[in-house]
Design a protein around this motif. Sequence first.
Motif, PDB file in Angstrom:
ATOM      1  N   UNK A  38       0.911  -1.291  -0.146  1.00 31.65           N
ATOM      2  CA  UNK A  38      -0.010  -0.240  -0.066  1.00 31.65           C
ATOM      3  C   UNK A  38       0.957   1.581   0.041  1.00 31.65           C
ATOM      4  N   UNK A  39       1.986   1.304   1.031  1.00 33.31           N
ATOM      5  CA  UNK A  39       2.856   2.467   0.874  1.00 33.31           C
ATOM      6  C   UNK A  39       3.631   2.497  -0.532  1.00 33.31           C
ATOM      7  N   UNK A  40       4.045   1.306  -1.088  1.00 33.39           N
ATOM      8  CA  UNK A  40       4.639   1.466  -2.093  1.00 33.39           C
ATOM      9  C   UNK A  40       4.051   1.974  -3.472  1.00 33.39           C
ATOM     10  N   UNK A  41       2.778   1.971  -3.447  1.00 31.52           N
ATOM     11  CA  UNK A  41       1.971   2.200  -4.308  1.00 31.52           C
ATOM     12  C   UNK A  41       1.684   3.747  -4.427  1.00 31.52           C
ATOM     13  N   UNK A  42       1.297   4.082  -2.956  1.00 25.25           N
ATOM     14  CA  UNK A  42       1.405   5.576  -2.502  1.00 25.25           C
ATOM     15  C   UNK A  42       2.374   6.625  -2.753  1.00 25.25           C
ATOM     16  N   UNK A  43       3.315   5.921  -2.413  1.00 19.28           N
ATOM     17  CA  UNK A  43       4.656   6.861  -2.464  1.00 19.28           C
ATOM     18  C   UNK A  43       5.234   6.779  -3.889  1.00 19.28           C
ATOM     19  N   UNK A  44       5.047   5.625  -4.644  1.00 17.18           N
ATOM     20  CA  UNK A  44       5.615   5.556  -6.033  1.00 17.18           C
ATOM     21  C   UNK A  44       6.842   5.990  -6.081  1.00 17.18           C
ATOM     22  N   UNK A  45       7.920   5.271  -5.067  1.00 19.92           N
ATOM     23  CA  UNK A  45       9.172   5.759  -5.200  1.00 19.92           C
ATOM     24  C   UNK A  45      10.058   4.815  -5.806  1.00 19.92           C
ATOM     25  N   UNK A  46       9.693   3.959  -6.788  1.00 18.57           N
ATOM     26  CA  UNK A  46      10.484   3.296  -7.582  1.00 18.57           C
ATOM     27  C   UNK A  46      10.489   1.854  -7.014  1.00 18.57           C
ATOM     28  N   UNK A  47       9.820   1.417  -6.132  1.00 22.12           N
ATOM     29  CA  UNK A  47       9.863   0.115  -5.486  1.00 22.12           C
ATOM     30  C   UNK A  47       9.027  -0.668  -6.570  1.00 22.12           C
ATOM     31  N   UNK A  48       7.934  -0.103  -7.172  1.00 18.92           N
ATOM     32  CA  UNK A  48       7.182  -0.890  -8.252  1.00 18.92           C
ATOM     33  C   UNK A  48       7.626  -0.467  -9.344  1.00 18.92           C
ATOM     34  N   UNK A  49       7.726  -1.226 -10.309  1.00 18.22           N
ATOM     35  CA  UNK A  49       7.938  -0.759 -11.675  1.00 18.22           C
ATOM     36  C   UNK A  49       7.630  -2.044 -12.755  1.00 18.22           C
ATOM     37  N   UNK A  50       7.446  -1.697 -13.857  1.00 22.21           N
ATOM     38  CA  UNK A  50       6.954  -2.544 -14.771  1.00 22.21           C
ATOM     39  C   UNK A  50       8.027  -3.268 -15.603  1.00 22.21           C
ATOM     40  N   UNK A  51       8.022  -4.496 -16.055  1.00 20.38           N
ATOM     41  CA  UNK A  51       8.987  -5.350 -17.027  1.00 20.38           C
ATOM     42  C   UNK A  51       7.953  -5.621 -18.130  1.00 20.38           C
ATOM     43  N   UNK A  52       9.063  -5.430 -19.204  1.00 18.83           N
ATOM     44  CA  UNK A  52       7.933  -5.781 -20.704  1.00 18.83           C
ATOM     45  C   UNK A  52       8.732  -6.880 -21.416  1.00 18.83           C
ATOM     46  N   UNK A  53       7.793  -7.767 -21.696  1.00 16.90           N
ATOM     47  CA  UNK A  53       8.435  -9.234 -22.379  1.00 16.90           C
ATOM     48  C   UNK A  53       8.025  -9.106 -23.633  1.00 16.90           C
ATOM     49  N   UNK A  54       8.888  -9.052 -24.739  1.00 15.20           N
ATOM     50  CA  UNK A  54       8.454  -9.024 -26.159  1.00 15.20           C
ATOM     51  C   UNK A  54       7.634 -10.417 -26.649  1.00 15.20           C
ATOM     52  N   UNK A  55       6.807 -10.169 -27.561  1.00 18.30           N
ATOM     53  CA  UNK A  55       5.953 -11.189 -28.119  1.00 18.30           C
ATOM     54  C   UNK A  55       6.426 -11.128 -29.737  1.00 18.30           C
ATOM     55  N   UNK A  56       6.716 -12.258 -30.166  1.00 12.83           N
ATOM     56  CA  UNK A  56       7.158 -12.063 -31.782  1.00 12.83           C
ATOM     57  C   UNK A  56       6.387 -12.961 -32.647  1.00 12.83           C
ATOM     58  N   UNK A  57       6.160 -12.398 -33.803  1.00  9.17           N
ATOM     59  CA  UNK A  57       5.231 -13.225 -34.831  1.00  9.17           C
ATOM     60  C   UNK A  57       6.176 -14.594 -35.382  1.00  9.17           C
ATOM     61  N   UNK A  58       5.508 -15.771 -35.007  1.00  9.63           N
ATOM     62  CA  UNK A  58       6.172 -16.903 -35.261  1.00  9.63           C
ATOM     63  C   UNK A  58       6.872 -16.946 -36.659  1.00  9.63           C
ATOM     64  N   UNK A  59       6.032 -16.550 -37.551  1.00  9.89           N
ATOM     65  CA  UNK A  59       6.618 -16.791 -39.016  1.00  9.89           C
ATOM     66  C   UNK A  59       7.963 -15.958 -39.425  1.00  9.89           C
ATOM     67  N   UNK A  60       8.199 -14.946 -38.787  1.00  8.40           N
ATOM     68  CA  UNK A  60       9.200 -13.929 -39.315  1.00  8.40           C
ATOM     69  C   UNK A  60       9.915 -13.501 -38.066  1.00  8.40           C
TER      70      UNK A  60
END
Length: 281
Positions: free
Chosen positions: A32-54
Motif C-alpha cells: 500500500x505504501x509502495x503504491x502511494x509513495x510511488x518511489x520506484x519500488x514498483x516498476x513494470x517489466x516488458x516481455x516481447x512477443x514475436x510473430x512466429x513466421x518471421x
Amino acid sequence: DAASNANLPLRFYQAGEDEAHLERIAIVEDLKNAIEMDDGQLFMAYQPKVRATNGKVEKVEALIRWINKDGKFIPPDVFIELAEQAGLIIQLTQWVINTVVAQIKSWQQQDVFINASINVSAQDLTHADFLEYLQSCIEFHQLDAGFITIELTERDMMEDEQKALAVVEQLKSHGFTLSVDDYGVGQSSLSKLKQLPLDELKIDKSFILTLDQSPGDQIIVKSTILLGHELGFTMVAEGVENLASYNLLKEFGCDQLQGYFISRPLSAADFIQWLANYENH
Ligand code: C2E
Ligand code: MG
Ligand code: MG
Ligand code: MG
C-alpha cells in the motif's frame, strides 16, 4: 481458550498460522505504501512477443515488479493475490494502467510504436470505474486504444459472468484488444469463449515449457491452435524456452510467441536496447 491451550500441537499450529497471517498483513501494508509513495519500488517489466513466421516483434506484455523497501524481490504471483484479498488490487491496477500507458506514449515519442498488454484481475473487470479509468488515462496521454491489450483469465470472466460480459463488450467497442491468459487450465469451453468478443487466446505455459519433450502436449497444443483459428482467435504461446519448442509452435501455425528463448521481461530502458539489437540481426 482452555481447550486449545491444553492441546500443544494445535497451539503450535495456530502460532504458525498467526505468523503467516501477520506476514501477509505486513506485506499488504508495505505494498500500500509502495503504491502511494510511488518511489520506484514498483516498476513494470516488458516481455516481447514475436510473430512466429518471421520473428518480428509485435507486442509486449507488461509485468509488474516489486523490490520492497528492504531490497527484497517479491514475486507478482505472491503479492497480486494478497492485493486481491486485501481489496488493494483496484488501486494497484490503476497504478499499472497509468504507468504502462505513459510508457507506450513515451516510446512513441522515440518512434517505437508497440502494443502492450496489461494483466487485470476479476475485481478490476467488475469494478464500476475500470473502463472509465482506462479511458480517461488514454485520453490524458492521447493514446489510441489500439495500443492496449487487456489480458484476463477464464476464471476472471466466470466470477461474475454477466458483469464481466458487459465490460468485455464495452472494452471491445472502445477499441481495446482482448486476450484470454493462461488458456487451457480454466474451466470454460471454447464455445463459451466464442460468445464473447475476445481477440486472442494465450495458451498456458504449462503446455509450452516442455513442449519439445512431450508428445501429449504437442497434440493438445497443435489441435488447440487449429480449433482456435477455426473460431477466429489469434493464438499466442507463452513460456517458449528453447528453439525446439519455438520451431514446433511455428510448424503448428501459432501466431505469436513469448518466452525466455526470445527474451526475459526487461525494464523499459533495457527493452529499447534489446529491440535495437534484435532488429539489427
Ligand atoms: P502471466 O500473466 O501468465 O504472465 C506470464 C508469466 O510467465 C510471467 O511471470 C513471465 O515472466 C513468465 N514467463 C514468460 N516467459 C517465460 C518462460 O519462457 N519460462 C518461464 N518459466 N516463465 C516465463 P511473472 O512476471 O512472474 O508474473 C506472474 C503472474 O503474475 C502473471 O502471469 C500474472 O498473472 C501476474 N501479474 C504480473 N504482472 C501483473 C500485473 O501488472 N497485474 C496483474 N493483475 N497481474 C500481474
Ligand atoms: Mg499475462
Ligand atoms: Mg495473467
Ligand atoms: Mg499467462
